[in-house]
Design a protein around this motif. Structure first.
Motif, PDB file in Angstrom:
ATOM      1  N   SER A  63      84.592  50.616   2.589  1.00 19.63           N
ATOM      2  CA  SER A  63      84.960  50.796   4.007  1.00 19.63           C
ATOM      3  C   SER A  63      85.487  52.191   4.310  1.00 19.63           C
ATOM      4  O   SER A  63      85.535  52.586   5.487  1.00 19.63           O
ATOM      5  N   ALA A 184      78.898  38.931   4.082  1.00 18.04           N
ATOM      6  CA  ALA A 184      78.645  39.481   5.418  1.00 18.04           C
ATOM      7  C   ALA A 184      79.276  40.861   5.562  1.00 18.04           C
ATOM      8  O   ALA A 184      78.664  41.782   6.123  1.00 18.04           O
ATOM      9  N   ILE A 188      77.237  44.341   6.206  1.00 19.58           N
ATOM     10  CA  ILE A 188      77.534  45.235   7.337  1.00 19.58           C
ATOM     11  C   ILE A 188      77.736  46.667   6.850  1.00 19.58           C
ATOM     12  O   ILE A 188      77.218  47.625   7.435  1.00 19.58           O
ATOM     13  N   TRP A 192      75.290  49.792   7.726  1.00 19.49           N
ATOM     14  CA  TRP A 192      75.840  50.998   8.365  1.00 19.49           C
ATOM     15  C   TRP A 192      75.414  52.244   7.597  1.00 19.49           C
ATOM     16  O   TRP A 192      74.995  53.239   8.192  1.00 19.49           O
TER      17      TRP A 192
END
Length: 215
Positions: A63, A184, A188, A192
């Protein structure tokens, strides 16, 4: 507000805070071990706790780049290596919990599990892939390998995250809510990255084909 946040993230205490927060799950597990409060199946409890936190820290690590770019906070990159090493720390605990209390350090039995049980096969593969990432996480290794080779090697963290989700999904069998949720999030983050890379590839081509305007 943003300059103040960026200044705060650049401070030494920000790293100390992230390190302390990342250590809390381990301290909580250690406290429960000390108190003997590990539910009716202590081995399963330890395996699930360490496995969950491994996946969480892999997701935290993945992230960093999106949040760094979307929030315009380049200082976040300072925490990526630490979070990645904590992912390796927790996966090592996860593996040792399996090898020790579960298998009683019976390496032959462990290898039979790795060969015959698919969820252990993919989990073990993820653990092995994380080892070189942890070993080459220093600036010295970046210099030795070169930036491009180092980046290529460390992109295998995407594979580790996917294998971790599959390992968890095949393990739980019935209540799949957690592995699906983690899957999930990983999906994602990977989408991205794929979209961002596609945009970067198209941008130079568009700039090259756009005719120059007269001044």
């Amino acid at each position: 507000m943003l300059p103040l946040l960026r200044k705060s993230l650049a401070g030494w205490w920000a790293k100390a805070l992230v390190f302390s927060l990342a250590l809390i799950p381990f301290l909580r597990i250690a406290w429960r071990v000390y108190r003997g409060n590990l539910t009716a199946n202590p081995v399963e409890f330890l395996q699930h706790q360490t496995g969950d936190w491994t996946l969480r820290f892999l997701i935290f690590t993945l992230s960093i780049t999106p949040f760094r770019k979307l929030l315009d906070l380049p200082e976040l990159i300072r925490f990526r290596r630490m979070l990645g090493l904590f992912a390796f720390f927790y996966v090592s605990l996860h593996f040792l919990t399996y090898l020790g209390p579960d298998q009683s350090f019976n390496f032959a039995g462990m290898w039979k599990d790795v060969v015959k049980r698919p969820f252990i096969t993919v989990g073990f593969a993820a653990f092995l892939l994380l080892i070189p990432l942890a070993l080459t996480s220093t600036a010295g290794w970046i210099r030795r390998l070169g930036g491009k080779r180092w980046q290529a090697l460390h992109r295998s963290i995407y594979v580790c995250a996917c294998l971790g989700v599959i390992h968890y999904y095949w393990l739980v069998k019935s209540d799949i809510r957690k592995p699906v949720f983690y899957g999930a999030l990983v999906a994602i983050l990977l989408v991205w990255r794929a979209v961002n890379r596609l945009i970067k590839r198209k941008a130079p081509a568009v700039a090259h084909t756009t005719p120059l305007r007269a001044s």
